[in-house]
Design a protein around this motif. Sequence first.
Motif, PDB file in Angstrom:
ATOM      1  N   MET A   1       0.321   4.941  -2.063  1.00  0.00           N
ATOM      2  CA  MET A   1       0.418   6.274  -1.493  1.00  0.00           C
ATOM      3  C   MET A   1       1.515   7.076  -2.184  1.00  0.00           C
ATOM      4  O   MET A   1       1.381   8.291  -2.390  1.00  0.00           O
ATOM      5  CB  MET A   1       0.674   6.194   0.005  1.00  0.00           C
TER       6      MET A   1
ATOM      7  N   TRP B   1       0.820  -1.212   0.000  1.00  0.00           N
ATOM      8  CA  TRP B   1       0.000   0.000   0.000  1.00  0.00           C
ATOM      9  C   TRP B   1       0.855   1.264   0.000  1.00  0.00           C
ATOM     10  O   TRP B   1       0.419   2.322  -0.450  1.00  0.00           O
ATOM     11  CB  TRP B   1      -0.959   0.003   1.180  1.00  0.00           C
TER      12      TRP B   1
ATOM     13  N   LEU C   1      -6.361  14.798   0.434  1.00  0.00           N
ATOM     14  CA  LEU C   1      -6.373  13.623  -0.430  1.00  0.00           C
ATOM     15  C   LEU C   1      -7.739  13.506  -1.085  1.00  0.00           C
ATOM     16  O   LEU C   1      -8.685  14.206  -0.721  1.00  0.00           O
ATOM     17  CB  LEU C   1      -6.068  12.361   0.384  1.00  0.00           C
TER      18      LEU C   1
ATOM     19  N   PHE D   1      -3.309   3.298   8.086  1.00  0.00           N
ATOM     20  CA  PHE D   1      -4.069   2.720   6.983  1.00  0.00           C
ATOM     21  C   PHE D   1      -4.528   1.322   7.371  1.00  0.00           C
ATOM     22  O   PHE D   1      -3.741   0.538   7.913  1.00  0.00           O
ATOM     23  CB  PHE D   1      -3.221   2.635   5.713  1.00  0.00           C
TER      24      PHE D   1
ATOM     25  N   ASP E   1       0.003   8.298  -5.324  1.00  0.00           N
ATOM     26  CA  ASP E   1      -0.976   9.338  -5.057  1.00  0.00           C
ATOM     27  C   ASP E   1      -0.315  10.688  -4.827  1.00  0.00           C
ATOM     28  O   ASP E   1      -0.893  11.736  -5.129  1.00  0.00           O
ATOM     29  CB  ASP E   1      -1.796   8.940  -3.826  1.00  0.00           C
TER      30      ASP E   1
END
Length: 866
Positions: free
Chosen positions: A213, A209, A326, A357, A216
């Motif tokens: 991120m 993950w 975000l 998370f 992103d």
Amino acid sequence: MTDVIAEPVQGSPPAAPAVAPSRRHRILRRWRLAAWFTVATLVVVVAGAGLTATWLVRRSLPQYTGNLTVPGLSEPVRVARDGLGVPQIYASTPHDLFLAQGYVAAQDRFWEMDIRRHITAGRLAELFGEGQVETDAMIRTMGWRRVAEQEVTLLSPQSRAHLDAYAAGVNAYLKDHSSWSLSAEYGLLGLTTEVPAPEPWTPADSVSWLKAMAWDLNGSMSDQIRRSLMSATLTQEQVDELFPDYDYQRWPTTIAAGASTGGAGGGSGQALTDEQLGAVGSSAQGATAIDGVLGERGRSIGSNAWAVAGSRTTTGKPLLANDPHLAASQPGVWYQSGLHCEKVTAGCPYDVAGFGFAGLPGIVIGHNANVTWGFTNLGPADTDLFLEKITGGTYEYRGAQVPLTTRTEIIKIAGGEPRTVTVRATRHGPIISDVYDRVKQAGDAGREPGIAPAPGGYAVALQWTALDPHPTLDAVFALDTATDWTSFRAAAAKFSVPSQNLVYADTAGHIGYQAPGLIPVRAKGDGTAPVPGWTGEYDWTGYLPFDDMPTQLDPPSGYIVSANNAVVGPEYPHHITSVWGDGYRAARITKLIEDAGKLDAAAMRRIQLDTHNGNAEDLVPRLLAVTPGEGARKAQALLRDWNFDQPVDSAAAAYFNAVWDRMLELTFEARFAGTPYGKGPDGGGLWYEIVRKMLAQPDSMWWQNTTDPRGLRTRDDVLIAAMDDAAATLSGKLGTDPAQWRWGDLHKLTLRNQTLGTGGPAPVQWLLNSGPFEVPGGTAAVNATGWDAREGYEVNWVPSMRMIVDLGNLDASTWVNLTGVSGHATDEHYDDQQELWRTGRTAPWAFTRSAVDTATEDELTLTPES
């Protein structure tokens, strides 16, 4: 129910006073549950199943009280939840602590965890079919999962043990749950396609993950693509105008001049040749496919974090605020929890709470008993797109033909035949142009004049710091147990990707800033445009040493502000990026701190909720200096006494933002239509600066619109036309009386479940999603509720959480999440923080054992097997 920190805040929409938050949410939850019963009953009847709707809906809800036997534990673990359902976990050993964290996270959000690992492994098509093949192919080409698996092997034995324990906790939950009992989404999806049983959780599922991120928060690749696309129809001078330099005279740097560390060496930005521009136009399609899954990204998206020293606070101790910006989703991206050793020792050092998370052990942002920290995005030039000359199975490098490395990926497709993807790579990275034909065309178009394309053409390889395996997760556990500035910096040194700004404060009274992460050092170039790979001249030669990264402790000003502005000034001897974000939010936060006198937590919250539009300060005087048509003059009058704030009930904010939208369309969108650049500007903070400079050039070519029948040729022509158009548009949308217009009627947020909430049947979407509801603020405001001028006024990214940490009394700290702790739509904690977030309120953040005990409403004991 947890008490709510509620105070009138300028710019916040009014809260409904008739029903207390706890009672209101219970009422709404009953209605939602009843709706679920109805829909589930219909589903069961249609499917011919023999289950009752109540059983289907309720069986996936987590158990919050009583006792549960969990294999793998050595001693009982206490899970105490407050009125918002936030779990505070107490265990005797790190193994039991992280095993319990995995179990509890799976209780609350396993569907989200499972979807995340499918995203990062490039396996979405297995669940959702043909429409996700392109996304899977792009992610497989970059190899996110492969890199994560390598990173697991690089972690310290301690971190690996925590990951193994976390996975064991998740798998203990999976052992007793499947399909509907895991989450209603599994059952609903199973009505239309065969859903494979979830696989056991692994450490790589957690680590992967971090790749999502990093993607992103990556703006470097987007900038290179944009520059290349623009250069197809614009001169280099015009392209440069659309990437304005950071204005160090108007905007602050995070670190004052002369305060940052640094030594000799480091890269410096250089102008790229024309031959290197325009090479990777269609790679935007690959980025767009992933963005469609993970949400909006780019330089218009930012975050706020600031710390103030005790000299500026009412308590004499520091305060720290953070609100990362975000893409909006339901549930929100963050998962709140606390991790506490029953007795804090060297063998069990954890006593920390905050945001993380679901699927990842540890706390990413928060505080422990000694220190607190917040994140914003540094935005470094951490990516390069290399043009490669391909001949058969080789590529050219420094005059020689070097074999491409290859591997085969098989993408399984729900309801379809598997797809085989061959991934090729050069020394610079995976060839992303193999995924999309348009990228191949861009590669051919980018060849040097006078040089024939090599047999097989040109390709585009991606070099990105996130694809270089490093043990970043070590940093998370080290941050969680840091006790002072020295140990905090040692933890930050372990943080590799994505490069961030870390803002710090501690109970000893210190505040600080540290930039961690991998910053490439280039032999040539500055990361602003695609470069030729065959020469070797633009290769990376290493990474900037951590000791040369920007850092500062206890600045004389008594505050540190990080809002995606430039971290350092031109005197800094190393190259971090050539394209900093804008400084509107940083300048506004700085002003509010300096004007506030002694600050307390309430003052920090007011700053977080500030809706001031810095763009309006520059543009409104120009709008008032021209005379629009008769139909727009009442609307223009709204701007005369406007203070540039953007609460939901502001008529002036509604009109100004509508004018801004039309200005962008009349200047840029009309020019970019039909070009490779696409739809035009999103209208974010950098566009504020572009237009501000244009305002001083009334005859700039950007004001000339040859397609509009009104014959727009100058600045004032466009300003008048934009005002006329905006007034006409709002009259049609909101009524003919400008005084009755409201910004909130245009600027709304809908929180969508990222899977069935976007593509499922309408009743399912209604049940999974929330909104639309009005929100204040706007793009580049401190309360940054962003909107895309190309799409309309709907909010597309938000402050994903808000926290204020009081180092004088940690139990006086406050926090709020965008939605809620739970990922189950029928759980009362699915969206019980949503109204608090919308109205600018926060909830108490109990931390010490006594405060947690007082706040506890539900308690669950996880017990070992006999």
